[in-house]
Each structure stands twice: as structure tokens, then as C-alpha cells.
Design a protein around this motif. Structure first.
Motif, mmCIF file in Angstrom:
data_model
loop_
_atom_site.group_PDB
_atom_site.id
_atom_site.type_symbol
_atom_site.label_atom_id
_atom_site.label_comp_id
_atom_site.label_asym_id
_atom_site.label_seq_id
_atom_site.Cartn_x
_atom_site.Cartn_y
_atom_site.Cartn_z
ATOM 1 N N PHE A 18 0.857 -1.187 0.000
ATOM 2 C CA PHE A 18 0.000 0.000 0.000
ATOM 3 C C PHE A 18 0.885 1.225 0.000
ATOM 4 O O PHE A 18 1.782 1.341 0.840
ATOM 5 C CB PHE A 18 -0.908 0.017 1.232
ATOM 6 N N VAL A 27 3.092 0.509 3.211
ATOM 7 C CA VAL A 27 2.873 -0.700 4.006
ATOM 8 C C VAL A 27 2.986 -1.917 3.098
ATOM 9 O O VAL A 27 2.215 -2.071 2.146
ATOM 10 C CB VAL A 27 1.461 -0.685 4.647
ATOM 11 N N ALA A 29 1.946 -5.206 2.739
ATOM 12 C CA ALA A 29 0.900 -5.970 3.418
ATOM 13 C C ALA A 29 0.963 -7.451 3.107
ATOM 14 O O ALA A 29 0.568 -8.280 3.921
ATOM 15 C CB ALA A 29 -0.475 -5.419 3.032
ATOM 16 N N PRO A 48 -2.223 -14.421 11.845
ATOM 17 C CA PRO A 48 -2.394 -13.431 12.908
ATOM 18 C C PRO A 48 -3.128 -12.197 12.393
ATOM 19 O O PRO A 48 -3.155 -11.936 11.195
ATOM 20 C CB PRO A 48 -0.967 -13.089 13.319
ATOM 21 N N SER A 49 -3.708 -11.458 13.312
ATOM 22 C CA SER A 49 -4.475 -10.269 12.958
ATOM 23 C C SER A 49 -3.604 -9.272 12.210
ATOM 24 O O SER A 49 -2.461 -9.032 12.566
ATOM 25 C CB SER A 49 -5.019 -9.643 14.240
ATOM 26 N N LYS A 53 -4.780 -11.016 5.397
ATOM 27 C CA LYS A 53 -5.758 -11.995 4.914
ATOM 28 C C LYS A 53 -6.817 -11.320 4.051
ATOM 29 O O LYS A 53 -7.112 -11.768 2.943
ATOM 30 C CB LYS A 53 -6.432 -12.707 6.103
ATOM 31 N N THR A 55 -6.580 -8.531 2.587
ATOM 32 C CA THR A 55 -5.926 -8.016 1.391
ATOM 33 C C THR A 55 -5.828 -9.111 0.337
ATOM 34 O O THR A 55 -6.113 -8.883 -0.841
ATOM 35 C CB THR A 55 -4.529 -7.490 1.746
ATOM 36 N N GLN A 91 -16.222 -9.259 5.559
ATOM 37 C CA GLN A 91 -16.020 -9.331 7.002
ATOM 38 C C GLN A 91 -17.080 -8.502 7.744
ATOM 39 O O GLN A 91 -17.548 -8.878 8.797
ATOM 40 C CB GLN A 91 -14.618 -8.790 7.320
ATOM 41 N N GLU A 168 -13.948 -14.073 7.146
ATOM 42 C CA GLU A 168 -14.441 -14.235 8.523
ATOM 43 C C GLU A 168 -15.951 -14.058 8.613
ATOM 44 O O GLU A 168 -16.450 -13.218 9.366
ATOM 45 C CB GLU A 168 -13.748 -13.231 9.466
HETATM 46 N N1 LIG Z 1 -5.975 0.691 2.183
HETATM 47 C C1 LIG Z 1 -4.893 0.451 2.958
HETATM 48 N N2 LIG Z 1 -3.907 1.343 3.042
HETATM 49 C C2 LIG Z 1 -2.822 1.114 3.801
HETATM 50 N N3 LIG Z 1 -2.647 0.013 4.536
HETATM 51 C C3 LIG Z 1 -3.612 -0.921 4.505
HETATM 52 C C4 LIG Z 1 -4.789 -0.753 3.727
HETATM 53 N N4 LIG Z 1 -5.569 -1.850 3.893
HETATM 54 C C5 LIG Z 1 -4.911 -2.646 4.743
HETATM 55 N N5 LIG Z 1 -3.721 -2.109 5.108
HETATM 56 C C6 LIG Z 1 -2.729 -2.702 6.001
HETATM 57 O O1 LIG Z 1 -2.401 -3.949 5.487
HETATM 58 C C7 LIG Z 1 -2.240 -4.892 6.527
HETATM 59 C C8 LIG Z 1 -3.117 -6.082 6.288
HETATM 60 O O2 LIG Z 1 -4.484 -5.704 6.398
HETATM 61 P P1 LIG Z 1 -5.666 -6.779 6.271
HETATM 62 O O3 LIG Z 1 -6.932 -6.055 6.453
HETATM 63 O O4 LIG Z 1 -5.494 -7.548 5.017
HETATM 64 O O5 LIG Z 1 -5.378 -7.709 7.539
HETATM 65 P P2 LIG Z 1 -6.202 -8.981 8.042
HETATM 66 O O6 LIG Z 1 -5.262 -10.102 8.050
HETATM 67 O O7 LIG Z 1 -7.447 -9.134 7.272
HETATM 68 O O8 LIG Z 1 -6.524 -8.557 9.537
HETATM 69 P P3 LIG Z 1 -7.774 -8.972 10.458
HETATM 70 O O9 LIG Z 1 -7.531 -10.360 10.901
HETATM 71 O O10 LIG Z 1 -7.704 -8.015 11.591
HETATM 72 O O11 LIG Z 1 -9.013 -8.808 9.624
HETATM 73 C C9 LIG Z 1 -2.580 -4.173 7.820
HETATM 74 O O12 LIG Z 1 -1.362 -3.848 8.457
HETATM 75 C C10 LIG Z 1 -3.287 -2.940 7.371
HETATM 76 O O13 LIG Z 1 -2.984 -1.870 8.243
#
Ligand SMILES: Nc1ncnc2c1ncn2[C@@H]1O[C@H](COP(=O)(O)OP(=O)(O)OP(=O)(O)O)[C@@H](O)[C@H]1O
Ligand SMILES: [Mg+2]
Lengths: 271, 250, 247
Positions: A18, A27, A29, A48-49, A53, A55, A91, A168
Motif C-alpha cells: 500500500f 505498508v 501488506a 495473525p491479525s 488476509k 488483502t 467481514q 471471517e
Molecule cells: N488501504 C490500505 N492502506 C494502507 N494500509 C492498509 C490498507 N488496507 C490494509 N492495510 C494494512 O495492510 C495490513 C493487512 O491488512 P488486512 O486487512 O489484510 O489484515 P487482516 O489479516 O485481514 O486482519 P484482520 O484479521 O484483523 O481482519 C494491515 O497492516 C493494514 O494496516
């Protein structure tokens, strides 16, 4: 390549970075990730959170473009456009509060060229399958969180997608409802023959439902391991009593323990 | 934020430039509107010659009086209404529909009652502003944290001391929202009534200039009203934003 | 508060206002006021006079046209600025500034542009009404939950369907609040426009009556305007509340 026919979705070197908005650093990701989803399999992802995922799911859906690498769905490359035959359950609660349950479920169908009678048949079947028939005329605000989530699932299923992505979907539900919804999902999977890609944070859920489970690392999310469960296709929640179930869950936890610690470290140093 | 500010200035400058060109080329004839540069120059002349100083003083002193009345009476009424639950419930529908009513339609009635002087204008401006103050006072009082009221009781403050020392300061950001509206409304009320029927004030001068085809007076005065009300409002808006963000409310 | 409680409150309020009016009449007397009953009976009489109707129709026509332009313009501006982030950030404060200035001062400009007559009144009414409609629409569109837009994308909706079937209904409750306020302000603007340099309409009759010292007409027309404005606003407010409850 005889394998080609069996591969439904393939990811090669998929990476998502990102761009930092307004002076914040970029970031990283996701990725790089290599993965093949087989046609008709039930694939679960745990991690992990914040590991990426959601993304990954958005990349598969075509909602978000990859920074590097390639995603192919049924052999055709995806470039940030939504492919026909892909359904997503998000989600968050995505029910439209201005439509009743029936119209919510029919919404997607009405945007296609499917006939009205066919639409009615499919929606009615979905309503009864999800136990929502008595609520067809209700509005989402009158339903519980779990029922709303079922509406969102039904809305995706009536489109009869060949690939179903779920983020989820049971995250907000209590344990009993989760288990029942899990069984429901298994039944739907068997009946429709679709490929399912399910994100979950519950290890037991992944272990019970999936054919294969991808374990993701802390951000940037990579696949650490793919665990094969080897369950029969007509399984149900009773497999949780087996020793094999315990072994699979333990193995997932071993992988994730370290990663979860890392992801907590990451966020505490970032803060 | 900064970039949008620059863009906004560019857009406004562009619009003024476009008007200037249209007026100069003759697409907009001079009987309709003089070029903006001409209006600005005329305003400058009016201000230094002091030709309309009396009218300007009249308008702003009336508006200030209406504003002060609206704020003091409005806050007092707000505190009282807040304390009396049944009164509050009876008045809620009144407040909800109040701003739908054309308050200026009462102006002729007030002229009959009080004669064509300052009183009807001030009453109209007061009527427009006071309800905004009451509604926002109630809104602010509703949001005073209960723990602060308990603290006041522990300190044995009487109701009036509680209002002055605890509840009103705590409600200040909301009061300021009301005050911002009251400023705008008192100007709207005074200038509106002057414009419709009056013997003095900026609104009257604008109407008079219109009736005499005197664009060299009318447009500069319109510009003056716009500049004054926009700058007062922007200033109060910034202050409001600062107060709210300091309290983490926005 | 429940529905019946609100009705009771409104009823008590109306009775209280009428009582207050009667008391005021007793104090001031016949030179400058009329009692509620006198006003009502004169209003009925006025409505039976054929010479009154052209004025009412003129005001009604001007108001309807102004409302049409206010809503159409407000929705178009609001949708555009709401969907385009940067444009919204640039123009929204300008609309707020326009809202805060005494718009009567702009009326001469409209009169010079449109000429004396119904079009200047329509423009003036619309000038009052389009601002709240656009401001509320901008906010409403910006606050549409992103998940709804994502759902729309997954269903591969085109831009038009996305706006008509998702953005608009999702933003509807808040847009309606804007329409309600726009309705009131358009009416205020139209009447105000008639009170200056006009030869027809309720606002004109009102101003004309000052010169004639005709308290009956002033009271009756003010009464009509207030009753119409308050009841329409009450009706729209009830719909507004119903729309907001669905979320
Ligand atoms: N639009 C965005 N711009 C910048 N960073 C982003 C964006 N979307 C997600 N991120 C970052 O990318 C990383 C992954 O985010 P993602 O939502 O895919 O995590 P996740 O595994 O689904 O988490 P959770 O289990 O909490 O749902 C995170 O650190 C988040 O801050
Ligand atoms: Mg997620």
C-alpha cells in the motif's frame, strides 16, 4: 499439463504494497505468495491479525490490484477487475438497510438477465436453506447479527458463483451458531461444487471445514505452510471428536503461536 | 488540507477573473453589473469618504444589540428549559419546526405594533437568533458528562454556581456553534428587514440604490456585507473547530 | 419519545400558543392585533374572495418552481461534490459561506439579471433552498459505508446503477433531511422575494397592507404562511424520522 484442468485459481509471486498516504511510509501488506486453489476444494486461511488476509481476498476478488505478480482465475489473468463467477462475503455487515431481506438477496440477481421466475425460485430456495423464510419481508435492522450474516451469504450464493470468497463470515457469531453455520457451509459446498476460500481466525473452524489450510505469517503475509486435513467430502462437525482433529489444530497453533507473538511485537513497537 | 486551500483560492480568483473579463468584454452589460475591480475600487472610495458611515454604524449596532439579546436570553432560557423536563418536551416540536417559519413575514405586523423604527428590526433579528442559541445550549447541556455534575455536588456548589462554573464551560463548544448561527442570523435579520422596509441602514441603502439604478453604490455595499459576514463566520468557525479538537470532539 | 407522546406535546404546544396569542390581543387591542378567532374567520373570508386567488396561485407557482430548481440543483451539486473528494473539499466551505451571508443583499443582482417578475422570485427561492440540499447530500454521499460500494463492485454494477441503486438509497435518509430544510428555506426565500419590488403574491399583499394599515390582511396572511410552513415541516420531519429509524 494434466494439472491445469484442476487448478481453479493460481497466484504467482503475488505482492501487495500500500502506498503511504500523506507522508506515511508504504505498508508491505502481502507476499510474495504462490498458491494454487484446486477446482471444488475447500481452502481455509488462518493467520495473525493484520497479516494481510483480507488483502489477499480482495486481490482474489479483483477488488484490489496486485503490486507485483499474477493472479489467474480459470486461466484468465485478473487485473483489478471483477470476474464473472466470483462471489464475496465480506467481514463487515453488508446488508442494505433500505431493502427487505427478500430484495437484499434478489439484488444481485436482478442486475443480471435472469428471468423473474428463476429469480423468485432461487431466492425462495436460499431463504429456506438459510432458515430466513419467515423474515423475507423484514428489514435488516430487525434481524440479529447472525441472521444478517446469513442474508449476506444467501445473497452471494443465489448468484451460483464458481468461486466463493468468505472473509471471517462467522466472526461476529457465538460459538454454537458458528458450528451450525459451519455445517451449513459444508452442505452448500457439497451441493454446489464451488471452490471455497474461507478466511477465519478460529483454528478449530479451519480444521473442521477445510480440505487444506494455509497458514500465513505476520505482516507482510506469506504462506508458511499448507496443512492437508484429508477429511472425507461428506464430513460434519462430529469430526471434532477425532484424534486427527486435535493433531491438526495443535499443528496450526504451533505455526501460529510464534507468528502471533511477532505481530503483537510489531504493533507495540509501531505504537 | 493545505492544497485544497490553495485550490479554493485559485477557484475564487478564477471566478472573479472570469466575471471581470465578461464585464469588460460586454457579455455582462454595465447596467447589470460593473466589473469586480470597479466594485472593489468603489467600495474603497465609499469607505474612505465615509459617505455611508452612519448607515454602516446603524446596521452593525442594531445587529450587535440583537445578537447580545439573543445570546443572553437564549442561554438563560436554555438553562431553564433544560432543568424543566416537561417544558422541554412540550417545546421540542416547536424548536424542530421553528426555522421552517418565515420569521420575516412577522415584520409587517411588528411595524404596525412598534412603528417603523429600530425595534421591529431588532426583534426580527432576535427572533431569528435566539432559538439557535437555545437549541445549541440544550444540546451542549445534554452532553455534559455526569461525572462533572457529581463533582459539583461533592463540592457543594449551588445550582447557579454549578451552571456558571461547571455546566456552561463544559458546554462551550456547543454554545459556540449557537453563537456562530446567532451572528449570521442577527445580520440576516437586520439587513433583511432594512432591505424590505426601513428608513436607514446598509440594507436600506442597497434597496435605495437599486431603485435609483445606482450600481456604483449598490454593488460595493453588497460586497461589504459579503466580506463582513463571511469573515466573521470563518473566524468563528475556526475558533469552534479549535475548541472542539482541543477536547477531542472532532 | 414515542409517537403518541410527541402528538400530545404538539397539541399542548398549539393550545399554549393560541392562549398566548389571545392574551397578547387583550393587552394590545384592536389597533395592531386581531384575536385568533377573528384571524381565522378573516382568513376564511379571504380565501372566498376571487381577487385573492391570483396572489396565492402566483406564490404557489413561484414556490413550486423554486423548489424544483433547488432540489435538482442541490442534488446534482451534492452528488458531484460528494463523489469527488477534492472538489468537495474545495467547494463545500464556499457553500457554507454562501449560507451565512444575508442573501437579501443578492436579490437586487437577481432582479437585474432576471428582470422584475416571477423568474427573479424563483431564482431567489432556489438560491435559499439549494444550499442545504447540496450540503446534506455531500455529507450523505461521503458517509455511505464503503462496504456497500464494494458489494456493488463485486456485483459488477455500472456507474449509473451504482449511483441509483446503492449510493442514492444508502444516502437517502440524510438527503431527505436536507430536502426538508431546503423546502423551508425555499419557501422563506420565495416569500421574502415577494416582499421587495413585486406586484403580485402573498409577500406583496403583506407589504401592501402596511401602507393601508390593514391589520386583518397582515394577520391572515402571516397566519396562513405560518400554518402552512409549520404543518409541512412537521409532516416532513415525521417522514425524516421514519427514514432514519431504518438504519
Ligand atoms: N488501504 C490500505 N492502506 C494502507 N494500509 C492498509 C490498507 N488496507 C490494509 N492495510 C494494512 O495492510 C495490513 C493487512 O491488512 P488486512 O486487512 O489484510 O489484515 P487482516 O489479516 O485481514 O486482519 P484482520 O484479521 O484483523 O481482519 C494491515 O497492516 C493494514 O494496516
Ligand atoms: Mg481482515
Amino acid at each position: 499439463m494434466s494439472n491445469e484442468r484442476h487448478v481453479h485459481v493460481s497466484l504467482r509471486g503475488v505482492t501487495k504494497i500500500f502506498r503511504g498516504a500523506g507522508g506515511t511510509p508504504p505498508v508491505h501488506a502481502l507476499g510474495p505468495i504462490d498458491l494454487d486453489l484446486r477446482r471444488g476444494e475447500f481452502f481455509a486461511v488462518v493467520g495473525p491479525s493484520g497479516c494481510g488476509k483480507s488483502t489477499l481476498l480482495e486481490v482474489l476478488a479483483g477488488l484490489s490490484e496486485v503490486t507485483e505478480g499474477e493472479v489467474r482465475f480459470e486461466g484468465k489473468p485478473i487485473h483489478g477487475e471483477i470476474m464473472d463467477g466470483v462471489g464475496v462475503v465480506f467481514q463487515e455487515d453488508a446488508c442494505f438497510p433500505w431493502m427487505n431481506i427478500y430484495d437484499n438477496i434478489a439484488f444481485g440477481l436482478r442486475q443480471t438477465s435472469i428471468t423473474a421466475t428463476e429469480i423468485e425460485g432461487r431466492v425462495k430456495r436460499a431463504l429456506s436453506m438459510m432458515g430466513l423464510t419467515p423474515f423475507a419481508q423484514s428489514y435488516p435492522a430487525q434481524l440479529s447479527g447472525g441472521m444478517r450474516q446469513r442474508v449476506c451469504i444467501a445473497r452471494t450464493l443465489v448468484l451460483q458463483p464458481r468461486l466463493i470468497l468468505l472473509d471471517e463470515p462467522f466472526g461476529a457469531l457465538d460459538q454454537q451458531t458458528r458450528l451450525l453455520m459451519g455445517e451449513e457451509l459444508l452442505r452448500l459446498w457439497r451441493e454446489t461444487g464451488a471452490t471455497i476460500f474461507l478466511i477465519t481466525h478460529a483454528l478449530d473452524e479451519a480444521a473442521m471445514l477445510a480440505d487444506r489450510i494455509g497458514v500465513m505469517s505476520a505482516r507482510p503475509g506469506r504462506l508458511l505452510e499448507i496443512v492437508e486435513t484429508g477429511w472425507a467430502r461428506d464430513r460434519d462437525s462430529r469430526i471434532v471428536e477425532t484424534d486427527e482433529f486435535g493433531r491438526i489444530t495443535a499443528r496450526l497453533w504451533q505455526w501460529l503461536r510464534g507468528e502471533s507473538m511477532k505481530s503483537i511485537d510489531q504493533s507495540s513497537t509501531a505504537a | 488540507m493545505k492544497r485544497t486551500g490553495i485550490l479554493r483560492i485559485l477557484v475564487i480568483a478564477g471566478l472573479i477573473g472570469l466575471l471581470e473579463v465578461l464585464c469588460r468584454v460586454g457579455v455582462i452589460d454595465n447596467f447589470t453589473m460593473p466589473p469586480p475591480s470597479r466594485i472593489a475600487y468603489d467600495l474603497w472610495r465609499i469607505l474612505i469618504t465615509g459617505k455611508f458611515n452612519a448607515a454602516i454604524a446603524k446596521t452593525f449596532s442594531n445587529a450587535a444589540l440583537a445578537f447580545v439579546l439573543a445570546v443572553t436570553i437564549g442561554i438563560a432560557a436554555g438553562v431553564i428549559i433544560h432543568a424543566m423536563r416537561p417544558l422541554r418536551e412540550a417545546l421540542d416540536p416547536f424548536f424542530a419546526t421553528y426555522y421552517a417559519i418565515p420569521v420575516l413575514a412577522f415584520y409587517p405586523l411588528l411595524i404596525i405594533l412598534f412603528g417603523l423604527g429600530d425595534a421591529p428590526k431588532i426583534i426580527i433579528a432576535f427572533m431569528l437568533g435566539v432559538v439557535a442559541i437555545i437549541v445549541n445550549t440544550l444540546n451542549g447541556l445534554d452532553r455534559v458528562p455526569r461525572v462533572l455534575l457529581k463533582t459539583a455536588r461533592m463540592a457543594r456548589l449551588n445550582p447557579i454556581a454549578t451552571a456558571i462554573k461547571i455546566t456552561l464551560p463544559s458546554a462551550t463548544p456547543y454554545l459556540l456553534t449557537g453563537i456562530k448561527f446567532a451572528v449570521a442570523y442577527s445580520l440576516i435579520g437586520i439587513i433583511g428587514s432594512e432591505f424590505v422596509m426601513s428608513t436607514n441602514g446598509i440594507g436600506f441603502e442597497i434597496a435605495f440604490a437599486y431603485n435609483n439604478f445606482d450600481n456604483a453604490t449598490m454593488y460595493p455595499l453588497i460586497l461589504l456585507v459579503m466580506i463582513v459576514s463571511i469573515s466573521i463566520n470563518t473566524g468563528l468557525g475556526l475558533w469552534e473547530k479549535m475548541l472542539l479538537s482541543r477536547r477531542g470532539l472532532r | 419519545m414515542n409517537g403518541t407522546g410527541r402528538w400530545q406535546g404538539t397539541l399542548i404546544l398549539i393550545v399554549a400558543l393560541i392562549v398566548l396569542w389571545q392574551i397578547l390581543y387583550w393587552i394590545v387591542g384592536d389597533i395592531a392585533l386581531r384575536s385568533p378567532w377573528q384571524t381565522l374567520s378573516f382568513t376564511v373570508k379571504l380565501l372566498q374572495k376571487p381577487s385573492f386567488w391570483p396572489h396565492l396561485i402566483e406564490t404557489g407557482k413561484a414556490f413550486a418552481a423554486a423548489l424544483f430548481f433547488a432540489v435538482a440543483l442541490g442534488l446534482a451539486i451534492g452528488m458531484t461534490l460528494g463523489l469527488k473528494r477534492i472538489a468537495g473539499d474545495v467547494f463545500e466551505p464556499m457553500l457554507v459561506a454562501l449560507y451565512s451571508i444575508p442573501k437579501v443583499t443578492l436579490y437586487p443582482i437577481l432582479l437585474l439579471t432576471f428582470g422584475l417578475g416571477i423568474s427573479a422570485k424563483i431564482a431567489f427561492g432556489a438560491l435559499h433552498g439549494f444550499i442545504p440540499v447540496s450540503l446534506f447530500t455531500i455529507n450523505a454521499v461521503r458517509n455511505v459505508r464503503p462496504i456497500f460500494l464494494k458489494t456493488g463492485r463485486v456485483l459488477r454494477l455500472n456507474r449509473f446503477t451504482m449511483i441509483t441503486r446503492i449510493v442514492f438509497p444508502a444516502a437517502m435518509p440524510e438527503i431527505f433531511s436536507g430536502l426538508r430544510i431546503g423546502f423551508s428555506l425555499t419557501m422563506i426565500g420565495t416569500v421574502l422575494g415577494e416582499m421587495f419590488a413585486s406586484q403580485k403574491g402573498l409577500g406583496y399583499l403583506l407589504m401592501n397592507a402596511i401602507g393601508l394599515h390593514n391589520v386583518d390582511i397582515i394577520m391572515a396572511i402571516t397566519f396562513m404562511l405560518v400554518v402552512f410552513a409549520a404543518s409541512m415541516s412537521g409532516l416532513l420531519l415525521a417522514i425524516d424520522r421514519r427514514l432514519h429509524r431504518r438504519v
